[in-house]
Design an enzyme around this catalytic site. Structure first.
Site, PDB file in Angstrom:
ATOM      1  N   GLU A  12       0.840  -1.201   0.000  1.00  0.00           N
ATOM      2  CA  GLU A  12       0.000   0.000   0.000  1.00  0.00           C
ATOM      3  C   GLU A  12       0.873   1.247   0.000  1.00  0.00           C
ATOM      4  O   GLU A  12       1.934   1.279   0.634  1.00  0.00           O
ATOM      5  CB  GLU A  12      -0.917  -0.006   1.217  1.00  0.00           C
ATOM      6  CG  GLU A  12      -2.046   1.010   1.170  1.00  0.00           C
ATOM      7  CD  GLU A  12      -3.113   0.684   2.211  1.00  0.00           C
ATOM      8  OE1 GLU A  12      -3.586  -0.480   2.242  1.00  0.00           O
ATOM      9  OE2 GLU A  12      -3.449   1.577   3.006  1.00  0.00           O
ATOM     10  N   ASP A  54      -0.017   5.385   0.513  1.00  0.00           N
ATOM     11  CA  ASP A  54      -1.165   6.192   0.930  1.00  0.00           C
ATOM     12  C   ASP A  54      -0.921   7.685   0.970  1.00  0.00           C
ATOM     13  O   ASP A  54       0.109   8.144   1.467  1.00  0.00           O
ATOM     14  CB  ASP A  54      -1.582   5.815   2.361  1.00  0.00           C
ATOM     15  CG  ASP A  54      -2.069   4.386   2.503  1.00  0.00           C
ATOM     16  OD1 ASP A  54      -2.518   3.812   1.511  1.00  0.00           O
ATOM     17  OD2 ASP A  54      -1.982   3.859   3.623  1.00  0.00           O
ATOM     18  N   GLU A  97      -3.378  10.219   3.045  1.00  0.00           N
ATOM     19  CA  GLU A  97      -4.546  10.286   3.919  1.00  0.00           C
ATOM     20  C   GLU A  97      -4.669  11.711   4.461  1.00  0.00           C
ATOM     21  O   GLU A  97      -3.759  12.209   5.126  1.00  0.00           O
ATOM     22  CB  GLU A  97      -4.419   9.297   5.083  1.00  0.00           C
ATOM     23  CG  GLU A  97      -4.476   7.842   4.636  1.00  0.00           C
ATOM     24  CD  GLU A  97      -4.290   6.867   5.790  1.00  0.00           C
ATOM     25  OE1 GLU A  97      -5.091   5.934   5.893  1.00  0.00           O
ATOM     26  OE2 GLU A  97      -3.337   7.066   6.575  1.00  0.00           O
ATOM     27  N   THR A 117       1.146  10.411   5.022  1.00  0.00           N
ATOM     28  CA  THR A 117       1.535   9.445   3.997  1.00  0.00           C
ATOM     29  C   THR A 117       2.009   8.178   4.696  1.00  0.00           C
ATOM     30  O   THR A 117       2.512   8.223   5.819  1.00  0.00           O
ATOM     31  CB  THR A 117       2.643   9.994   3.088  1.00  0.00           C
ATOM     32  OG1 THR A 117       3.775  10.376   3.883  1.00  0.00           O
ATOM     33  CG2 THR A 117       2.144  11.204   2.307  1.00  0.00           C
ATOM     34  N   GLY A 157       4.333   0.383  10.466  1.00  0.00           N
ATOM     35  CA  GLY A 157       3.858   1.516   9.691  1.00  0.00           C
ATOM     36  C   GLY A 157       4.972   2.512   9.424  1.00  0.00           C
ATOM     37  O   GLY A 157       5.855   2.714  10.267  1.00  0.00           O
ATOM     38  N   GLU A 209       4.538   5.843   8.747  1.00  0.00           N
ATOM     39  CA  GLU A 209       3.772   7.070   8.675  1.00  0.00           C
ATOM     40  C   GLU A 209       4.661   8.310   8.716  1.00  0.00           C
ATOM     41  O   GLU A 209       5.651   8.355   9.432  1.00  0.00           O
ATOM     42  CB  GLU A 209       2.754   7.157   9.828  1.00  0.00           C
ATOM     43  CG  GLU A 209       1.709   6.074   9.845  1.00  0.00           C
ATOM     44  CD  GLU A 209       2.105   4.916  10.747  1.00  0.00           C
ATOM     45  OE1 GLU A 209       3.312   4.789  11.066  1.00  0.00           O
ATOM     46  OE2 GLU A 209       1.223   4.129  11.127  1.00  0.00           O
ATOM     47  N   GLY A 212      -5.832  12.295  17.742  1.00  0.00           N
ATOM     48  CA  GLY A 212      -5.873  10.975  18.357  1.00  0.00           C
ATOM     49  C   GLY A 212      -7.260  10.493  18.718  1.00  0.00           C
ATOM     50  O   GLY A 212      -7.412   9.629  19.583  1.00  0.00           O
ATOM     51  N   ARG A 222       9.059   4.161  19.331  1.00  0.00           N
ATOM     52  CA  ARG A 222       8.414   3.123  18.521  1.00  0.00           C
ATOM     53  C   ARG A 222       9.442   2.221  17.868  1.00  0.00           C
ATOM     54  O   ARG A 222       9.258   1.009  17.775  1.00  0.00           O
ATOM     55  CB  ARG A 222       7.530   3.797  17.467  1.00  0.00           C
ATOM     56  CG  ARG A 222       6.652   2.858  16.680  1.00  0.00           C
ATOM     57  CD  ARG A 222       5.781   3.670  15.755  1.00  0.00           C
ATOM     58  NE  ARG A 222       4.953   2.837  14.906  1.00  0.00           N
ATOM     59  CZ  ARG A 222       4.229   3.301  13.892  1.00  0.00           C
ATOM     60  NH1 ARG A 222       4.245   4.588  13.619  1.00  0.00           N
ATOM     61  NH2 ARG A 222       3.496   2.495  13.163  1.00  0.00           N
TER      62      ARG A 222
END
Length: 310
Positions: free
Chosen positions: A134, A136, A138, A152, A163, A165, A232, A302
């Site tokens: 994918e 993206d 968004e 993105t 992810g 992001e 959020g 993360r």
């Protein structure tokens, strides 16, 4: 002497016509680049895109879901996707492609749009549900006064837990007029553009096993992302303000990336293989310096160990 003068007059006339044409071609559309990114070179990637005709909607796309909320316009090249309390909506390309270029001019819903997600992306989740790819765009809805956020993301081989992001604050209000959003994708890199300004580049590395590599369709959707999209999930969709309308026009889709990269080679170097031109690099740096608000590459909580492409 009269003959020489006549030739000079003809030459000057031709030069004047050429100058007028170049002025039209190389002048950015009004309002498309608020706050002025770095100046473009004389020959730019955007011109090569403009030389291509937009795709008639029904030739390349079909309604995916929410048929009553997907309104094709009379010009045959435009469509409005609507979100209301009954349904969202979306469309999908009739064919898949394995590398290429896809683009659309989009005008987003206006005013209070918290919780609303408008997406323009490539995916193959229908064909490969467990290892889908994918790419993206968004657009995350806002409360008036907040900057519009464009997210993105890139997935490869089902890497949904990893992810990639990134978020930028757009330097204009995308609900006031149409702006062009484009993706170039091949086996070397993925580049996201806003109004032909590169905002993100992901280069394929030897270590990256989850780079998108399978054929994907191009899709656009509008849907309810109340639980995460705005602050959020602090601000959900307010259906008392519905309907929320996203407009799409100027749809362009090239399934063969080699055509695009060969055309680009004429102007600013081997874009398809060697990456961005000097002008595009300066534009990309401008965007990321002034408007980047989040990148997974900078998220040490993360990803204590950065992902290979970082």
């Amino acid at each position: 002497m009269a003959r020489i003068g006549s030739s000079n007059e003809e030459a000057f006339a031709l030069l004047a016509i050429l100058a007028s044409v170049l002025t039209l071609l190389f002048t950015p559309a009004t309002g498309s680049r608020s706050k002025n990114p770095p100046n473009a070179a004389a020959i730019d990637q955007s011109l090569l895109v403009e030389f291509q005709e937009a795709v008639p909607f029904r030739d390349a796309y079909s309604i995916l879901w929410g048929h009553s909320n997907a309104n094709e316009l009379e010009d045959g090249k435009s469509i409005q996707l609507v979100l209301d309390r009954h349904s969202g909506s979306g469309f999908k390309s009739k064919e898949a492609f394995q590398g290429g270029f896809f683009s659309a001019s989009i005008k987003l819903p206006s005013n209070y749009t918290a919780g609303v997600v408008t997406a323009f992306y490539a995916s193959n989740s229908d064909k490969f549900p467990d290892r889908h790819d994918e790419i993206d765009f968004e657009f995350l809805g806002v409360v008036p006064g907040m900057p519009y956020v464009l997210q993105t993301n890139v997935y490869g081989n089902g890497s949904v837990r990893t992810g990639r992001e990134e978020r930028i604050r757009l330097w204009f209000d995308p609900s006031l007029e149409f702006h062009r959003y484009s993706v170039f994708w091949n086996q070397h890199h993925i580049v996201f553009f806003v109004d032909d300004v590169p905002i993100r580049q992901m280069i394929k590395t030897k270590e990256a096993e989850d780079y998108p590599c399978k054929p994907m369709s191009v899709l656009a959707t509008i849907w309810d992302g109340s639980n995460w999209a705005t602050s959020g999930g602090k601000f959900p969709v307010d259906y008392n303000r519905a309907p929320f309308v996203a407009s799409f026009t100027g749809l362009k889709l090239f399934r063969d990336s080699s055509v695009y990269s060969i055309n680009y080679r004429i102007s600013e170097g081997e874009f398809g293989k060697q990456g961005l031109s000097g002008t595009q690099k300066s534009r990309l740096a401008w965007v990321r310096r002034k408007f980047l608000s989040y990148s997974y590459c900078n998220d040490k909580m993360r990803y204590p160990k950065p992902l290979p492409e970082c």
